[in-house]
Write a protein that holds these residues in place. Structure first.
Motif, PDB file in Angstrom:
ATOM      1  N   ARG A 143       0.861  -1.173   0.000  1.00  0.00           N
ATOM      2  CA  ARG A 143       0.000   0.000   0.000  1.00  0.00           C
ATOM      3  C   ARG A 143       0.902   1.229   0.000  1.00  0.00           C
ATOM      4  N   ALA A 144       0.385   2.349  -0.475  1.00  0.00           N
ATOM      5  CA  ALA A 144       1.150   3.590  -0.469  1.00  0.00           C
ATOM      6  C   ALA A 144       1.184   4.140   0.958  1.00  0.00           C
ATOM      7  N   PHE A 145       2.390   4.313   1.502  1.00  0.00           N
ATOM      8  CA  PHE A 145       2.522   4.874   2.851  1.00  0.00           C
ATOM      9  C   PHE A 145       3.947   5.324   3.117  1.00  0.00           C
ATOM     10  N   ALA A 146       4.104   6.164   4.152  1.00  0.00           N
ATOM     11  CA  ALA A 146       5.416   6.629   4.591  1.00  0.00           C
ATOM     12  C   ALA A 146       6.057   5.538   5.442  1.00  0.00           C
ATOM     13  N   VAL A 147       7.326   5.262   5.167  1.00  0.00           N
ATOM     14  CA  VAL A 147       8.069   4.201   5.834  1.00  0.00           C
ATOM     15  C   VAL A 147       9.064   4.811   6.813  1.00  0.00           C
ATOM     16  N   ASP A 148       9.086   4.286   8.030  1.00  0.00           N
ATOM     17  CA  ASP A 148      10.103   4.648   9.017  1.00  0.00           C
ATOM     18  C   ASP A 148      10.210   3.487   9.994  1.00  0.00           C
ATOM     19  N   LEU A 149      11.222   2.670   9.778  1.00  0.00           N
ATOM     20  CA  LEU A 149      11.437   1.466  10.580  1.00  0.00           C
ATOM     21  C   LEU A 149      12.901   1.402  10.972  1.00  0.00           C
ATOM     22  N   ALA A 150      13.183   1.382  12.270  1.00  0.00           N
ATOM     23  CA  ALA A 150      14.550   1.303  12.772  1.00  0.00           C
ATOM     24  C   ALA A 150      14.725   0.005  13.548  1.00  0.00           C
ATOM     25  N   VAL A 151      15.850  -0.677  13.303  1.00  0.00           N
ATOM     26  CA  VAL A 151      16.147  -1.945  13.970  1.00  0.00           C
ATOM     27  C   VAL A 151      17.470  -1.810  14.709  1.00  0.00           C
ATOM     28  N   ARG A 152      17.407  -2.093  15.992  1.00  0.00           N
ATOM     29  CA  ARG A 152      18.579  -1.995  16.869  1.00  0.00           C
ATOM     30  C   ARG A 152      19.286  -3.338  17.009  1.00  0.00           C
ATOM     31  N   GLU A 153      18.479  -4.415  17.132  1.00  0.00           N
ATOM     32  CA  GLU A 153      19.065  -5.748  17.317  1.00  0.00           C
ATOM     33  C   GLU A 153      18.208  -6.793  16.636  1.00  0.00           C
ATOM     34  N   VAL A 154      18.881  -7.850  16.171  1.00  0.00           N
ATOM     35  CA  VAL A 154      18.218  -9.033  15.610  1.00  0.00           C
ATOM     36  C   VAL A 154      18.838 -10.238  16.304  1.00  0.00           C
ATOM     37  N   ALA A 155      17.997 -11.195  16.707  1.00  0.00           N
ATOM     38  CA  ALA A 155      18.501 -12.380  17.408  1.00  0.00           C
ATOM     39  C   ALA A 155      17.562 -13.550  17.166  1.00  0.00           C
ATOM     40  N   PHE A 156      18.068 -14.740  17.391  1.00  0.00           N
ATOM     41  CA  PHE A 156      17.215 -15.915  17.536  1.00  0.00           C
ATOM     42  C   PHE A 156      16.816 -15.984  19.005  1.00  0.00           C
ATOM     43  N   PHE A 157      15.600 -16.479  19.286  1.00  0.00           N
ATOM     44  CA  PHE A 157      15.207 -16.671  20.672  1.00  0.00           C
ATOM     45  C   PHE A 157      14.743 -18.108  20.876  1.00  0.00           C
ATOM     46  N   ALA A 158      14.912 -18.599  22.119  1.00  0.00           N
ATOM     47  CA  ALA A 158      14.511 -19.970  22.449  1.00  0.00           C
ATOM     48  C   ALA A 158      13.120 -19.978  23.045  1.00  0.00           C
TER      49      ALA A 158
END
Length: 158
Positions: A143-158
């Motif tokens: 869809r048409a929209f303004a994007v603003d996504l910030a990622v600080r950390e990525v991990a696998f979780f148990a």
């Protein structure tokens, strides 16, 4: 318990298909933390419709065995919009195939856990195989929209 992932993010737009979405991916301080940030505007013009930040789990594109883990953990913030997590395995050979889960990116830093068991297969009959995990994408799409996504950390979780 988590295992941190150190992604080498790539920026991808619908321009690969002639679309007109505009954006960028930057490394910057966001609300007091170092983050990778996807910003821009998704356009549906000219068969467009997405902006993406993505990475391969292995530099050569080979699989990672994530079967000891329950899913993906993201520490992120954004603009209250809905985005997609898309995982690809070595069982998928078409660019439109993935295993998906949508999420909302709130304005404050938030830890989200997206379980492998909640993924929905898209345009494939394959079952998700955590032993064959190849690529992760965070996608502003559809869809048409303004994007603003910030990622600080990525991990696998148990």
């Amino acid at each position: 318990m988590t295992q941190a992932i150190d992604p080498e993010w790539e920026f991808v737009t619908d321009g690969v298909m002639g679309g007109e979405s505009q954006g960028q991916m930057t490394q910057e301080q966001v609300r007091g933390h170092a983050a990778t940030r996807l910003t821009g505007r998704v356009s549906l013009e000219n068969n467009g419709g997405f902006l993406q930040m993505a990475f391969d789990f292995n530099a050569g594109g080979g699989p990672v065995d994530a079967s000891a883990w329950s899913g993906i953990e993201l520490i992120l913030c954004g603009n209250g919009e809905t985005y997609d997590l898309r995982l690809r395995t070595t069982d998928l050979d078409r660019p439109w195939q993935s295993f998906r889960s949508d999420f909302t990116a709130p304005a404050q830093w938030t830890t989200l856990r997206l379980p492998f068991a909640a993924l929905t297969p898209h345009r494939t009959d394959a079952q998700f195989d955590a032993c064959a995990l190849r690529r992760l994408g965070l996608v502003a799409v559809g869809r048409a929209f303004a994007v603003d996504l910030a990622v600080r950390e990525v991990a696998f979780f148990a």
